[in-house]
Design a protein around this motif. Structure first.
Motif, PDB file in Angstrom:
ATOM      1  N   LYS A 159     -12.098   9.181   9.288  1.00  0.00           N
ATOM      2  CA  LYS A 159     -11.870   8.069  10.357  1.00  0.00           C
ATOM      3  C   LYS A 159     -12.928   6.606   9.651  1.00  0.00           C
ATOM      4  O   LYS A 159     -12.474   5.521   9.917  1.00  0.00           O
ATOM      5  N   THR A 160     -14.402   6.880   8.847  1.00  0.00           N
ATOM      6  CA  THR A 160     -14.596   5.710   8.662  1.00  0.00           C
ATOM      7  C   THR A 160     -14.197   5.495   6.997  1.00  0.00           C
ATOM      8  O   THR A 160     -14.440   4.602   6.327  1.00  0.00           O
ATOM      9  N   ILE A 161     -13.330   6.487   6.268  1.00  0.00           N
ATOM     10  CA  ILE A 161     -12.660   6.453   5.186  1.00  0.00           C
ATOM     11  C   ILE A 161     -12.110   5.855   5.600  1.00  0.00           C
ATOM     12  O   ILE A 161     -11.653   4.955   4.187  1.00  0.00           O
ATOM     13  N   CYS A 162     -10.617   6.096   6.232  1.00  0.00           N
ATOM     14  CA  CYS A 162      -9.775   4.749   6.474  1.00  0.00           C
ATOM     15  C   CYS A 162     -10.114   3.332   6.760  1.00  0.00           C
ATOM     16  O   CYS A 162      -9.648   2.414   5.905  1.00  0.00           O
ATOM     17  N   ALA A 163     -11.110   3.620   7.171  1.00  0.00           N
ATOM     18  CA  ALA A 163     -11.304   1.926   7.877  1.00  0.00           C
ATOM     19  C   ALA A 163     -12.582   1.589   6.834  1.00  0.00           C
ATOM     20  O   ALA A 163     -12.035   0.363   6.130  1.00  0.00           O
ATOM     21  N   LYS A 204      -2.107   8.952   4.998  1.00  0.00           N
ATOM     22  CA  LYS A 204      -0.626   7.889   4.726  1.00  0.00           C
ATOM     23  C   LYS A 204      -0.832   6.545   4.669  1.00  0.00           C
ATOM     24  O   LYS A 204      -1.582   6.207   4.596  1.00  0.00           O
ATOM     25  N   PRO A 205      -0.193   6.126   3.402  1.00  0.00           N
ATOM     26  CA  PRO A 205       1.317   6.202   2.573  1.00  0.00           C
ATOM     27  C   PRO A 205       0.668   7.545   1.532  1.00  0.00           C
ATOM     28  O   PRO A 205       2.115   7.835   1.381  1.00  0.00           O
ATOM     29  N   PHE A 206      -0.126   7.637   0.954  1.00  0.00           N
ATOM     30  CA  PHE A 206      -0.131   8.343  -0.497  1.00  0.00           C
ATOM     31  C   PHE A 206      -1.534   8.480  -0.080  1.00  0.00           C
ATOM     32  O   PHE A 206      -2.521   7.604   0.207  1.00  0.00           O
ATOM     33  N   SER A 207      -2.080   9.402  -0.994  1.00  0.00           N
ATOM     34  CA  SER A 207      -3.318   9.746  -1.305  1.00  0.00           C
ATOM     35  C   SER A 207      -4.817   9.018  -1.459  1.00  0.00           C
ATOM     36  O   SER A 207      -4.278   7.980  -2.705  1.00  0.00           O
ATOM     37  N   PRO A 208      -5.417   8.444  -1.073  1.00  0.00           N
ATOM     38  CA  PRO A 208      -6.663   7.477  -1.517  1.00  0.00           C
ATOM     39  C   PRO A 208      -7.651   8.394  -2.564  1.00  0.00           C
ATOM     40  O   PRO A 208      -8.281   7.467  -2.662  1.00  0.00           O
ATOM     41  N   ILE A 209      -7.348   9.155  -3.518  1.00  0.00           N
ATOM     42  CA  ILE A 209      -8.640  10.475  -4.281  1.00  0.00           C
ATOM     43  C   ILE A 209      -8.832   9.556  -5.094  1.00  0.00           C
ATOM     44  O   ILE A 209      -9.879   9.819  -5.071  1.00  0.00           O
ATOM     45  N   THR A 256      -0.843  -5.186  -0.695  1.00  0.00           N
ATOM     46  CA  THR A 256      -1.765  -4.810   0.495  1.00  0.00           C
ATOM     47  C   THR A 256      -1.190  -3.255   1.060  1.00  0.00           C
ATOM     48  O   THR A 256       0.334  -3.253   1.509  1.00  0.00           O
ATOM     49  N   VAL A 257      -2.621  -2.120   1.099  1.00  0.00           N
ATOM     50  CA  VAL A 257      -1.784  -0.828   1.180  1.00  0.00           C
ATOM     51  C   VAL A 257      -2.490  -0.915   2.610  1.00  0.00           C
ATOM     52  O   VAL A 257      -3.449  -0.468   2.468  1.00  0.00           O
ATOM     53  N   ILE A 258      -1.790  -0.039   4.353  1.00  0.00           N
ATOM     54  CA  ILE A 258      -2.791  -0.442   5.091  1.00  0.00           C
ATOM     55  C   ILE A 258      -2.640   1.751   5.245  1.00  0.00           C
ATOM     56  O   ILE A 258      -1.795   2.102   5.100  1.00  0.00           O
ATOM     57  N   TYR A 259      -3.519   2.515   5.030  1.00  0.00           N
ATOM     58  CA  TYR A 259      -4.339   3.676   5.751  1.00  0.00           C
ATOM     59  C   TYR A 259      -4.041   4.503   6.817  1.00  0.00           C
ATOM     60  O   TYR A 259      -4.468   3.642   7.075  1.00  0.00           O
ATOM     61  N   GLN A 260      -3.252   5.909   6.718  1.00  0.00           N
ATOM     62  CA  GLN A 260      -3.349   6.329   8.341  1.00  0.00           C
ATOM     63  C   GLN A 260      -4.124   7.863   7.477  1.00  0.00           C
ATOM     64  O   GLN A 260      -3.998   8.359   6.639  1.00  0.00           O
TER      65      GLN A 260
END
Length: 199
Positions: free
Chosen positions: A53-57, A101-106, A182-186
């Protein structure tokens, strides 16, 4: 420098760029049933929030740092782990990122591990950088497979058997590239989080 002495409490405030946690549960599926409770109105509320949740934010705003092993009073306590549990953490982190999603943020996430060494002076703590590639492998049996994504793995049986130490994890999430689309991660729950204020 491999060692540093830090004064307690930390001179860092929790804000939209820094957050403290005293656990290493990355995903909702890693939380046990005892980490939620029922309110008077019958609704179920989590008492522990997954780190995803925090990483996504952080991914969806300006990046930030997540300190695992620091309590709400800014005191470095560390998280008790064996080396196998550290390897499990990295496997879980990769698994968590693959669920985004939409792809890995690693590629935007970096992790530093510091061993927390006790000092006689209770107002200070000594931190030693840990390089897992250079660690001795003779003092722990490396597991062939870790069961990631759930709340139990064989490496957690070691907590009373294998050598454990206190570790501070610093997860650095890089800010988005200003020139990129801009990418919005889920996160793995399919939810998008953003920092306007604390959630």
């Amino acid at each position: 420098m491999n060692k540093a002495i830090i004064k307690l409490p930390l001179a860092i405030e929790e804000d939209v760029h820094n957050e403290f946690r005293m656990h290493a549960k990355l995903m909702l599926t890693e939380l046990g049933k005892f980490q939620s409770k029922q309110d008077k109105d019958g609704s179920i509320r989590r008492t522990l929030q997954p780190i995803s949740k925090t990483i996504c934010a952080f991914l969806n705003t300006d990046g930030g740092r997540l300190f695992l092993g620091v309590n709400d009073d800014k005191m470095i306590k560390g998280i008790t782990m064996s080396k196998n549990m550290i390897y499990h953490f990295f496997g879980s982190l990769r698994h968590m990122c693959e669920k985004f999603k939409p792809f890995s943020p690693i590629s935007r996430i970096k992790v530093s591990i510091l061993e927390v060494l006790p000092m006689d002076d209770k107002t200070k703590v000594k931190l030693r950088k840990v390089d897992m590639d250079k660690e001795e492998v003779s003092d722990f049996p490396k597991l062939a497979n870790h069961s990631v994504g759930g709340f139990f793995c064989d490496c957690f049986k070691e907590i009373n058997q294998a050598a454990t130490k206190q570790y501070l994890f610093i997860i650095q999430v890089d800010a988005p590239d200003k020139d990129a689309t801009t990418v919005i991660y889920q996160n793995e729950e399919g939810l998008a989080y953003r920092y306007n204020s604390f959630f």
